[in-house]
Design an enzyme around this catalytic site. Structure first.
Site, PDB file in Angstrom:
ATOM      1  CG  ASP A   1     -15.560  -5.809 -14.910  1.00  0.00           C
ATOM      2  OD1 ASP A   1     -15.686  -6.706 -15.754  1.00  0.00           O
ATOM      3  OD2 ASP A   1     -15.559  -6.018 -13.681  1.00  0.00           O
TER       4      ASP A   1
ATOM      5  CG  ASP B   1     -14.197  -5.282  -9.294  1.00  0.00           C
ATOM      6  OD1 ASP B   1     -14.269  -5.802 -10.430  1.00  0.00           O
ATOM      7  OD2 ASP B   1     -14.732  -5.775  -8.291  1.00  0.00           O
TER       8      ASP B   1
ATOM      9  CG  ASP C   1     -11.646  -5.681 -14.794  1.00  0.00           C
ATOM     10  OD1 ASP C   1     -12.115  -6.202 -15.818  1.00  0.00           O
ATOM     11  OD2 ASP C   1     -12.255  -5.647 -13.705  1.00  0.00           O
TER      12      ASP C   1
END
Length: 637
Positions: free
Chosen positions: A328, A517, A521
């Site tokens: 990410d 995080d 996600d």
């Protein structure tokens, strides 16, 4: 689907020393130790009673399950352990049977606990939905439970409030923080006709939003569903030891039966029945049962000391096989702290003056971009008559000048248009500063790359691991950040479901880890072969959805953790090979009567010691991790 506010009803798993599930294994170990002590002191009857107690306590944890699996036509290590224990008892070796039961029950209990912990806490996802929401009615505004919102209801979302369900703005302009849902690091300006996702946080102005989804069925509740489905799929995977034991069980059973039947054919049934039971003990998976757990526990315990929490044995096995890592952007590769990275003053305007004027009018704003400008401002000027225009910018008077600060849709860059395009191409959000009706300059703001991100990507690539960026940010910003990090495969403008779909596709061709995080996600983390959550600043939902959580903040620990898991996997494979070799060697020796029960038991015990000592080696940290532990985090640029 759990409703909002259900967190209080969620049962939290107790600490390990209070976990009832571990009690039978603990009792088995205590009884077994006491039994051996009594046996060494010559108290045979008391020792036998304690060994039987240890056997029953340990067998309680796996024998019923093994029987249920046999009824369903499934074989595994549990059945082998049951048969081995029964065989040892029939030959009068209760202590050996109790030892097998204790070792296997403890390994099963520890791994089951770790697996359960990885699936807890999904209700943390729904904490983003408020308990109640204001809804416009003909009789006036009323507050109702968020779960009771229906499509086409008009929601009134005040400054700083969360959006209860998906909808479209029908009145008002504001900035909306969607970072928890889409991963977009900088708040998005919205107005009439713009879509807003459930869980987004409204900025400084009131919005009226027409619901496009019910309170119980929106993008956020769908994230919960995706995570649950992914966990269910992963939970069906058999452990490595079970996969090996599955073909071993029928072979051992058939061989033992044939040996016993041969005794009836030759007219010496008791000799051959006893030999059949020795064969069963010889093929008992003592070393195999602990080959994986001892390695996994050693490696997981060691990893936790350098900031890597691995939640299960399965996750450890899979971590050592990873060949691709999807990362990410926001909060993982970047700091998730927008900062001024470029300043372009107009001709005749000093850089410090430009920042000081902008900082003065933004001083009272709560917008994240305002915080970045104020931090970069070299001096503190005072602005008067400050007026914030939601969705556009701020106006005020500074040192006799009328200063306006806002986005490029509200204020024209003028002669600096080319510079504005160049800054945007590098992934910056462009803020225009105007003084007395003339463009004074541009300020570029961006969520900066972490200083160790590029080195982390390089380290992964040196290990032959492919890197992919997944982000909800726009294409231009994503590619600019990816280029700095050294990542060429970029998937931008990804919603949570899109990320999960990409990960599912990647995992079909190679084992893939997802590093993230945020709540956005969570589905991808759960879908990946291994989900890795950045635990220091990560959301509770991301951490609970992942198989691995990082409590540290240095991204270079990711390749270190993968190297650690690869080494542990090699040790585990060697242990399994040794355990199987022992069975392969002992089986014919027991079958032809070369070794009796005493010899078989002795070889098994020696093999167990070797397997344990080899497994403990997995606790050693990789050299790169030891180096990082002694080096401070890279300085912030």
């Amino acid at each position: 689907m759990p409703s909002a506010g259900a967190d209080a009803e969620h049962e939290v798993r107790p600490s390990w020393w209070r976990d009832i599930a571990l009690l039978p294994s603990a009792l088995s170990g205590v009884f077994l130790l006491a039994g051996f002590v009594f046996e060494w002191t010559g108290l045979g009857i008391q020792a036998l009673v304690l060994q039987w107690a240890a056997l029953l306590a340990g067998a309680y944890t796996f024998v019923p399950g093994a029987i249920r699996r046999v009824v369903r036509g499934r074989l595994g290590v549990g059945l082998l352990m049951t048969i081995a224990a029964v065989g040892a008892v029939l030959l009068g070796h209760v202590g050996e049977a109790a030892t097998l039961a204790f070792l296997f029950s403890l390994a099963e209990a520890l791994e089951d606990r770790a697996m359960d912990q990885a699936k807890e806490g999904l209700r943390a996802l729904l904490s983003l939905i408020p308990d109640t929401v204001r809804v416009s009615r003909r009789s006036g505004d009323i507050s109702i439970p968020a779960a009771d919102v229906r499509e086409l209801d008009v929601l009134i979302i005040g400054a700083g409030e969360r959006v209860a369900t998906d909808g479209v703005v029908v009145e008002g302009r504001s900035s909306v923080d969607t970072s928890a849902i889409t991963g977009e690091s900088i708040p998005v300006e919205v107005g009439p006709g713009d879509a807003v996702a459930a869980g987004s946080v409204n900025g400084s102005a009131t919005l009226r939003i027409e619901a496009t989804a019910d309170g119980r069925d929106n993008s956020l509740t769908q994230i919960v569903s995706l995570v649950e489905q992914a966990h269910a799929r992963k939970g069906d995977r058999a452990r490595l030891a079970d996969r090996i034991a599955r073909p071993l069980v029928p072979v051992v059973l058939i061989a033992a039966v044939l040996v016993a039947l041969f005794g009836f054919v030759v007219g010496d049934p008791w000799t051959w029945v006893e030999r059949a039971l020795v064969v069963l003990v010889a093929a008992s998976p003592c070393a195999l049962a602990i080959a994986v757990p001892v390695t996994v526990i050693s490696a997981i315990g060691s990893a936790s000391k350098f900031g890597v929490v691995i939640k299960s044995g399965e996750a450890f096995e899979q971590l050592g096989a990873i060949r691709a890592v999807a990362l990410d952007k926001t909060g993982t590769l970047t700091r998730n702290e927008p900062a001024v990275v470029d300043v372009r003053p107009a001709v005749g305007i000093a850089r410090d003056d430009l920042l000081a004027w902008a900082g003065a009018v933004e001083a009272s704003s709560s917008h994240p971009l305002a915080a970045a400008i104020i931090t970069a401002s070299p001096e503190s000027l005072v602005a008067t008559d400050v007026v914030e225009q939601a969705g556009h910018g701020v106006t005020g008077h500074v040192d006799g000048r009328t200063v306006r600060v806002g986005n490029a849709r509200w204020l024209t860059p003028g002669a600096l248009g080319t510079a504005a395009d160049e800054m945007a191409a590098h992934g910056m959000t462009v803020v225009v500063v105007e003084a007395d009706g003339t463009t004074a300059g541009l300020i570029g703001i961006r969520d900066e790359l972490r200083p160790e991100s590029a080195e982390m990507v390089r380290m992964l690539q040196e290990q032959g691991i492919e890197t992919i960026m997944l982000t909800g940010d726009n294409e231009r910003t994503a590619r600019a950040i990816a280029a700095e990090a050294g990542i060429t495969d970029v998937r931008a403008e990804q919603l949570p479901a899109d990320k999960a779909a990409v990960i599912e596709t990647l995992t079909t061709s190679r084992p893939t880890a997802m590093v993230g995080d945020g709540i956005n996600d969570a589905p991808a983390l759960a879908t990946a072969t291994v989900g890795i959550a950045m635990g220091l600043k990560g959301s509770a939902a991301a951490i609970e959805s992942a198989d691995v959580a990082f409590t540290g903040k240095d991204l270079r620990l990711i390749p270190g953790a993968l190297a650690h898991a690869r080494r542990g996997r090699r040790i585990m494979t060697a242990n399994i090979a040794l355990a199987l070799a022992i069975i392969i060697v002992l089986f014919p020796l027991a079958l032809f009567g070369v070794l009796g029960l005493a010899g078989v038991v002795l070889v098994h015990e020696v093999a167990e010691v070797v397997v344990i000592l080899n497994g403990v080696r997995a606790a050693r940290r990789p050299a790169r991790v030891r180096e990082l532990a002694a080096v401070p985090e890279p300085a912030r640029v």
